[in-house]
Scaffold this active site. Structure first.
Site, PDB file in Angstrom:
ATOM      1  N   LYS A 196       8.553  52.852   1.827  1.00  0.00           N
ATOM      2  CA  LYS A 196       9.949  53.140   1.478  1.00  0.00           C
ATOM      3  C   LYS A 196      10.804  52.828   2.699  1.00  0.00           C
ATOM      4  O   LYS A 196      10.805  53.570   3.685  1.00  0.00           O
ATOM      5  CB  LYS A 196      10.113  54.600   1.060  1.00  0.00           C
ATOM      6  CG  LYS A 196      11.516  54.909   0.570  1.00  0.00           C
ATOM      7  CD  LYS A 196      11.566  56.276  -0.093  1.00  0.00           C
ATOM      8  CE  LYS A 196      12.862  56.501  -0.849  1.00  0.00           C
ATOM      9  NZ  LYS A 196      14.042  56.417  -0.032  1.00  0.00           N
ATOM     10  N   GLU A 230      15.971  46.041   0.114  1.00  0.00           N
ATOM     11  CA  GLU A 230      16.569  46.922   1.110  1.00  0.00           C
ATOM     12  C   GLU A 230      16.929  46.114   2.353  1.00  0.00           C
ATOM     13  O   GLU A 230      16.069  45.440   2.926  1.00  0.00           O
ATOM     14  CB  GLU A 230      15.527  47.991   1.461  1.00  0.00           C
ATOM     15  CG  GLU A 230      16.073  49.194   2.135  1.00  0.00           C
ATOM     16  CD  GLU A 230      16.553  50.275   1.158  1.00  0.00           C
ATOM     17  OE1 GLU A 230      16.621  50.001  -0.070  1.00  0.00           O
ATOM     18  OE2 GLU A 230      16.868  51.363   1.636  1.00  0.00           O
ATOM     19  N   CYS A 237      38.242  65.644  36.224  1.00  0.00           N
ATOM     20  CA  CYS A 237      39.368  65.495  37.141  1.00  0.00           C
ATOM     21  C   CYS A 237      40.599  66.291  36.715  1.00  0.00           C
ATOM     22  O   CYS A 237      41.580  66.352  37.448  1.00  0.00           O
ATOM     23  CB  CYS A 237      39.736  64.021  37.301  1.00  0.00           C
ATOM     24  SG  CYS A 237      40.565  63.351  35.853  1.00  0.00           S
ATOM     25  N   CYS A 269      39.850  59.152  38.096  1.00  0.00           N
ATOM     26  CA  CYS A 269      38.888  60.199  37.765  1.00  0.00           C
ATOM     27  C   CYS A 269      37.545  59.913  38.454  1.00  0.00           C
ATOM     28  O   CYS A 269      36.951  58.848  38.245  1.00  0.00           O
ATOM     29  CB  CYS A 269      38.697  60.257  36.253  1.00  0.00           C
ATOM     30  SG  CYS A 269      37.403  61.381  35.746  1.00  0.00           S
TER      31      CYS A 269
HETATM   32  S1  IVH Z   1      12.313  50.888  -5.993  1.00  0.00           S
HETATM   33  C1  IVH Z   1      14.536  52.574  -9.766  1.00  0.00           C
HETATM   34  N1  IVH Z   1      11.036  50.391  -3.751  1.00  0.00           N
HETATM   35  O1  IVH Z   1      14.926  54.006  -2.077  1.00  0.00           O
HETATM   36  C2  IVH Z   1      14.033  52.611  -8.390  1.00  0.00           C
HETATM   37  N2  IVH Z   1      13.120  51.527  -3.618  1.00  0.00           N
HETATM   38  O2  IVH Z   1      16.053  56.420  -4.022  1.00  0.00           O
HETATM   39  C3  IVH Z   1      14.291  51.379  -7.668  1.00  0.00           C
HETATM   40  N3  IVH Z   1      13.845  52.035  -1.330  1.00  0.00           N
HETATM   41  O3  IVH Z   1      17.852  53.057  -3.716  1.00  0.00           O
HETATM   42  C4  IVH Z   1      13.933  51.473  -6.231  1.00  0.00           C
HETATM   43  N4  IVH Z   1      12.114  51.156  -0.330  1.00  0.00           N
HETATM   44  O4  IVH Z   1      17.258  51.883  -1.559  1.00  0.00           O
HETATM   45  C5  IVH Z   1      12.128  50.944  -4.322  1.00  0.00           C
HETATM   46  N5  IVH Z   1       9.789  49.861  -1.862  1.00  0.00           N
HETATM   47  C6  IVH Z   1      10.899  50.391  -2.411  1.00  0.00           C
HETATM   48  C7  IVH Z   1      11.921  50.989  -1.643  1.00  0.00           C
HETATM   49  C8  IVH Z   1      13.026  51.558  -2.293  1.00  0.00           C
HETATM   50  C9  IVH Z   1      13.272  51.776  -0.161  1.00  0.00           C
HETATM   51  C10 IVH Z   1      15.134  52.766  -1.500  1.00  0.00           C
HETATM   52  C11 IVH Z   1      16.129  52.066  -2.362  1.00  0.00           C
HETATM   53  C12 IVH Z   1      16.493  53.019  -3.452  1.00  0.00           C
HETATM   54  C13 IVH Z   1      16.013  54.319  -2.904  1.00  0.00           C
HETATM   55  C14 IVH Z   1      15.512  55.184  -4.042  1.00  0.00           C
END
Ligand code: IVH
Length: 681
Positions: free
Chosen positions: A116, A177, A413, A433
């Site tokens: 993530k 992302e 100062c 200063c």
């Molecule tokens: S899938 C319907 N995969 O996490 C879900 N999201 O709260 C679609 N994110 O808004 C997202 N890594 O910004 C997905 N490998 C990943 C991700 C990812 C980061 C973020 C993304 C999303 C938030 C979900």
């Protein structure tokens, strides 16, 4: 050349450039040198300039195009961009799995587990293989149209890989992302701090702030990158998520390689645990893992609530947090008078280090979070190195905590304090200063500036309080004050000599370093080097007018104004003339510039460590072609040691022998004239 041939060459150049962008930015495996790449790009620019009718929006030359916008237009997402529900424990993951099992009424299913990424979600739309529109998530239903900004991100393909043309859906939307890796984040924050601009709190904010800039040319300067993790198309994509990720990768998208197809929740948990441990080794931030049902048919059957899909969930890693007592809020006055609050904490252990100070960003943040002296506070280490105060623990307040108020006068100062419109920082307005003077001198002597060995913050403080120096020009008169220096605490014959040697040696620093050392507001290291190349000597820069300065693409109006104001001030003039009297910053006699002037004839170079812009062989080649010599061991006869990243023992040896050491930027500056020459061959 006839039109047909030109158009063929243009298409072939574009194809090649796209291929090399992909090798470099997506795969991290370049096949050609930067010089060769630049040559392709130059040729394409040249042809397009002569044949503007052949320019297309998806040409690699159009990555940065268009004037700054006055705002973003809003677009509706065809499919809402939902967010994921979060889980924080194995138990919650188990419950998710139970819900999936029930939803699929006993059918077999698999999960894909991914990282993530902690960045900003974006959507990219492609039509017949060309990138046509990009947007932010916004509220999930409507987002900002940031197409021009996204086009500047080199790991986003503007055209998909054409050998896969048959596999490209006519219209497809990919989601991913945008992020900034930790190393680039540290670099831009260092640059911002040097220019006394507010640093970003973390890589995510830096990415989000960059995507919101209205000028694509500015966005192009930000080290943005992307990972794609989803694809929506009505036809032409596989039936499972894992195969879709593979397809995206084949089409030229940057897809993170760390993913796993898991059978059952136990495997999922095992993979999550593995990454909780490994995340520290990644060059970018992740804040957890994402678990998705692999089969699209099953995803559709599970459906979504109004906010989250039922077929996916996130597993968040526990944040690296601790609580401690906020003992005090101290106010630091920077080089340009910016007053920043710093939390003084009861020392506490946090992921392996003892923390006793943390950033509070600015006065507004303290008020917004209602942080009071005496509070128990939660501190956190994110991607950034310096920990930050997240929030106070209000439930344990005793009533004796003291609210923070920004003082009306400078804490050092006593001078007036102002806050300019649009700035978060309060500033001390007194140019005398002592805190500012001290910081200015510290900056002047620092490594990227004049690099005066032996002149650290403690000694600068002493020299100022003893009245041995009043400004940085005073440093160069210290050789007449040997006797007084010897009286100072911890200064024996040898340390005095080392200091004076260090000061003398600094006179040979390249012009760019000198300009940077002057501490002109908004002028960071990179801009200083640009100015050095452009003006060649400090006198020319000091009389440059706004128009002349603004002609330089990298110098905007704010910087130009700041440079002009700096050189106009009486104070600068007096310090500068003293420096020039001491032969600091003169055009002649500076190692780097004079070497460039004569060519590299008879100059010998040794390389150690790796460089960003060149391979070792390329760098050696350039030196040789410019008439210099390349040696493999450092000896007395070595003129320069070029130290890249992670240098070896050669660096220590060079330091011992007092040989001039160049970092990559200084080396680039030295060889620049020859690169152009070699180009022409
Ligand atoms: S899938 C319907 N995969 O996490 C879900 N999201 O709260 C679609 N994110 O808004 C997202 N890594 O910004 C997905 N490998 C990943 C991700 C990812 C980061 C973020 C993304 C999303 C938030 C979900």
């Amino acid at each position: 050349m006839n039109q047909n041939r030109v158009s063929q060459e243009i298409e072939s150049l574009r194809e090649q450039i796209r291929h090399h962008d992909w090798r470099y930015y997506v795969l991290n495996q370049p096949e050609i040198s930067d010089t060769e790449y630049d040559r392709l790009m130059e040729r394409l620019r040249d042809l397009e300039e002569k044949h503007p009718e052949l320019i297309t929006e998806d040409s690699p030359t159009r990555r940065v195009s268009g004037a700054p916008l006055s705002g973003f237009s809003v677009i509706a997402h065809e499919t809402p961009m939902l967010s994921l529900a979060n889980t924080y424990s194995r138990e919650e993951l188990g419950e998710f799995d139970q819900r999936v099992k029930k939803g699929l009424s006993g059918e077999r299913y698999e999960y894909v587990v991914e990282l993530k990424f902690d960045g900003v979600a974006v959507s990219l739309v492609y039509e017949s293989g060309s990138f046509v529109q990009g947007s932010t998530r916004g509220d999930g239903f409507h987002g900002d149209d940031i197409t021009a900004n996204l086009k500047t991100i080199r790991s986003i393909p503007i055209r998909l890989i054409s050998s896969q043309q048959s596999a490209i859906p006519k219209r497809m939307e990919v989601r991913g992302e945008v992020f900034i890796d930790r190393r680039s984040f540290d670099r831009i924050n260092r640059e911002r701090q040097n220019a006394e601009e507010e640093p970003f709190a973390n890589p995510r904010n830096a990415a989000a702030g960059s995507l919101k800039l209205l000028d694509p040319a500015q966005v192009a300067q930000r080290p943005l990158d992307i990972f794609l993790y989803a694809c929506l198309a009505s036809e032409g994509i596989p039936a499972t998520h894992i195969e879709t990720l593979d397809l995206l990768s084949r089409l030229g998208f940057k897809v993170n390689p760390n993913r796993m197809l898991c059978q059952g929740i136990d495997q999922v948990i095992e993979y999550c645990d593995l990454w909780e441990d490994r995340r520290k080794d990644l060059p970018y931030d992740i804040d957890g893992m994402v678990i998705k049902v692999n089969d699209f048919g099953q995803q559709a059957r599970l459906g979504a609530t109004s906010k989250n899909p039922r077929w996916a969930i996130s597993y968040k890693f526990p944040a690296r947090q601790a609580t401690t007592k906020l003992l005090d809020i101290s106010l630091q006055v920077g080089r340009t008078g910016a007053i920043t609050p710093v939390a003084i904490l009861e020392p506490v252990e946090l992921s392996g280090t003892t923390v006793s100070r943390a950033t509070l960003h600015n006065a507004d943040e303290i008020l917004r979070k209602d942080i009071r002296v005496g509070d128990r506070v939660i501190i956190e280490k994110g991607g950034e190195i310096i920990p930050k105060v997240v929030q106070p623990v209000i439930s344990v307040r005793t009533g004796n905590e003291i609210e923070f108020r920004m003082p009306g006068e400078c804490p050092v100062c006593g001078g007036g304090v102002i806050r300019l419109p649009g700035e978060a920082a309060y500033r001390c307005i007194s140019v005398n200063c002592p805190a500012q003077v001290e910081r200015v001198i510290q900056h002047f002597a620092s490594r990227d500036a004049m690099d005066i060995e032996g002149l650290g913050p403690a000694l600068i403080k002493q020299l100022l309080s003893e009245g041995l120096i009043k400004d940085y020009a005073g440093i160069y008169a210290l050789n007449e004050k040997r006797g007084q220096l010897l009286q100072l605490e911890r200064m024996a014959e040898k340390s005095v000599q080392n200091l004076l040697d260090g000061i003398e040696k600094s006179k040979g620093r390249p012009l760019g370093a000198f300009i940077f050392a002057l501490g002109i507001r908004h002028v960071g290291r990179v801009a200083a080097e640009t100015l050095a190349r452009r003006f060649g000597c400090i006198e020319a820069l000091s009389v440059a007018d706004d128009e002349e300065l603004e002609k330089i693409p990298e110098i905007g109006p704010v910087m130009a104004e700041s440079i002009r104001a700096f050189f106009k001030s009486e104070r600068t003039r007096s310090v500068l003339s003293k420096l020039l009297d001491h032969r600091v910053g003169r055009c002649e006699g500076k190692g780097v510039e004079s070497a460039a002037g004569e060519g590299l004839k008879r100059k010998s170079f040794v390389f150690t460590g790796s460089m960003l812009a060149f391979t070792r062989t390329e760098a050696q080649d350039i030196v040789r072609r410019a008439g210099g010599q390349v040696m493999t061991t450092v000896g007395k006869k070595t003129d320069y040691v070029v130290a890249g990243d992670d240098p070896g023992s050669k660096l220590a040896k060079a330091q011992k022998l007092g040989i001039t050491i160049l970092n990559e930027e200084e080396f680039l500056q030295m060889i620049e004239p020859f690169i152009t020459e070699i180009h022409l061959h």
